[in-house]
Design a protein around this motif. Structure first.
Motif, short mmCIF file in Angstrom:
data_model
loop_
_atom_site.label_atom_id
_atom_site.label_comp_id
_atom_site.label_asym_id
_atom_site.label_seq_id
_atom_site.Cartn_x
_atom_site.Cartn_y
_atom_site.Cartn_z
N ARG A 79 0.83 -1.21 0.00
CA ARG A 79 0.00 0.00 0.00
C ARG A 79 0.87 1.26 0.00
NH1 ARG A 79 -5.22 0.17 0.52
NH2 ARG A 79 -5.28 2.01 1.87
N THR A 80 1.84 1.27 -0.91
CA THR A 80 2.70 2.44 -1.05
C THR A 80 2.59 2.99 -2.47
OG1 THR A 80 4.64 1.12 -1.67
CG2 THR A 80 4.38 1.67 0.68
N ALA A 81 2.84 4.27 -2.57
CA ALA A 81 2.86 4.96 -3.86
C ALA A 81 4.17 5.74 -3.95
CB ALA A 81 1.68 5.91 -3.99
N ARG A 82 4.86 5.58 -5.07
CA ARG A 82 6.03 6.43 -5.33
C ARG A 82 5.52 7.65 -6.07
NH1 ARG A 82 9.39 4.27 -9.55
NH2 ARG A 82 8.53 5.93 -10.85
N ILE A 83 5.79 8.79 -5.53
CA ILE A 83 5.36 10.04 -6.13
C ILE A 83 6.59 10.71 -6.73
CG2 ILE A 83 4.25 12.27 -5.73
CD1 ILE A 83 2.94 10.87 -3.22
N ASP A 84 6.57 10.88 -8.04
CA ASP A 84 7.67 11.52 -8.74
C ASP A 84 7.39 13.02 -8.79
OD1 ASP A 84 8.68 8.97 -9.17
OD2 ASP A 84 7.87 8.82 -11.21
N LEU A 85 8.39 13.79 -8.41
CA LEU A 85 8.24 15.24 -8.38
C LEU A 85 9.08 15.87 -9.49
CD1 LEU A 85 8.63 15.69 -4.53
CD2 LEU A 85 6.51 15.78 -5.84
N LYS A 86 8.42 16.56 -10.39
CA LYS A 86 9.12 17.32 -11.42
C LYS A 86 9.22 18.74 -10.89
CE LYS A 86 9.14 18.74 -16.20
NZ LYS A 86 8.42 18.80 -17.47
N VAL A 87 10.45 19.20 -10.71
CA VAL A 87 10.68 20.51 -10.10
C VAL A 87 11.48 21.35 -11.09
CG1 VAL A 87 11.58 21.71 -8.07
CG2 VAL A 87 10.73 19.36 -7.85
N THR A 88 10.88 22.46 -11.53
CA THR A 88 11.53 23.28 -12.54
C THR A 88 11.60 24.74 -12.12
OG1 THR A 88 9.47 23.65 -13.75
CG2 THR A 88 10.81 21.78 -14.45
N PHE A 89 12.63 25.40 -12.64
CA PHE A 89 12.79 26.84 -12.49
C PHE A 89 13.22 27.38 -13.84
CE2 PHE A 89 15.88 30.30 -12.11
CZ PHE A 89 15.04 31.29 -11.62
N ASP A 90 12.51 28.37 -14.33
CA ASP A 90 12.86 29.01 -15.60
C ASP A 90 12.97 27.98 -16.73
OD1 ASP A 90 13.32 31.33 -17.04
OD2 ASP A 90 15.49 31.27 -16.74
N GLY A 91 12.06 27.00 -16.71
CA GLY A 91 12.00 25.98 -17.76
C GLY A 91 12.98 24.83 -17.63
N ALA A 92 13.86 24.86 -16.63
CA ALA A 92 14.87 23.81 -16.47
C ALA A 92 14.60 23.01 -15.19
CB ALA A 92 16.26 24.41 -16.41
#
Length: 141
Positions: free
Chosen positions: A115-128
């Motif tokens: 009962r686990t979920a891996r949450i992927d975080l996309k973190v961007t600044f100024d398009g990068a």
């Protein structure tokens, strides 16, 4: 906001998105809380003297605010088992405008037995992308 239900999650679901503004004031407050008083995080002259474009956000602050997007979504439905990231690019923080960081939280994998979920975080600044392989594992009750 309704608490997430593990049974209704699917890999690829975008569960949260947010734009966050990191300000110089926030950097100073983080420095006080963390004890990281490296002057590259609050003095342009020092940052420039070591070859940086200006004051940079603390990597751990950037990681922490990114993780808060996932934990705000998770709420009391579960707990964080693991959270990790690689720091791939600095986030320069303008004295007047701050730095706008965008975070998108997506279900990357599910483990029905645990009962686990891996949450992927996309973190961007100024398009990068500024955080690489930013992943949080949440365990659901």
């Amino acid at each position: 906001m309704t608490a997430p239900d593990f049974a209704s999650l699917a890999t690829g679901d975008v569960v949260a998105e947010r734009e966050l503004v990191l300000t110089r004031d926030r950097l100073v407050r983080y420095a006080g809380a963390s004890g990281d008083f490296n002057p590259i995080h609050y003095r342009d002259d020092v940052a420039v003297s070591v070859g940086l474009p200006g004051v940079l956000a603390h990597g751990m602050l950037t990681m922490g605010v990114a993780g808060s997007v996932a934990t705000d979504w998770l709420g009391a439905a579960g707990s964080v088992r693991d959270f990790q990231s690689r720091f791939t690019r600095p986030v320069p923080v303008d004295a007047s405008e701050g730095a706008r960081v965008t975070v998108t939280a997506t279900i990357g994998a599910l483990d029905a037995d645990a009962r686990t979920a891996r949450i992927d975080l996309k973190v961007t600044f100024d398009g990068a992308t500024v955080l690489g392989k930013a992943q949080l594992v949440a365990a659901f009750a």
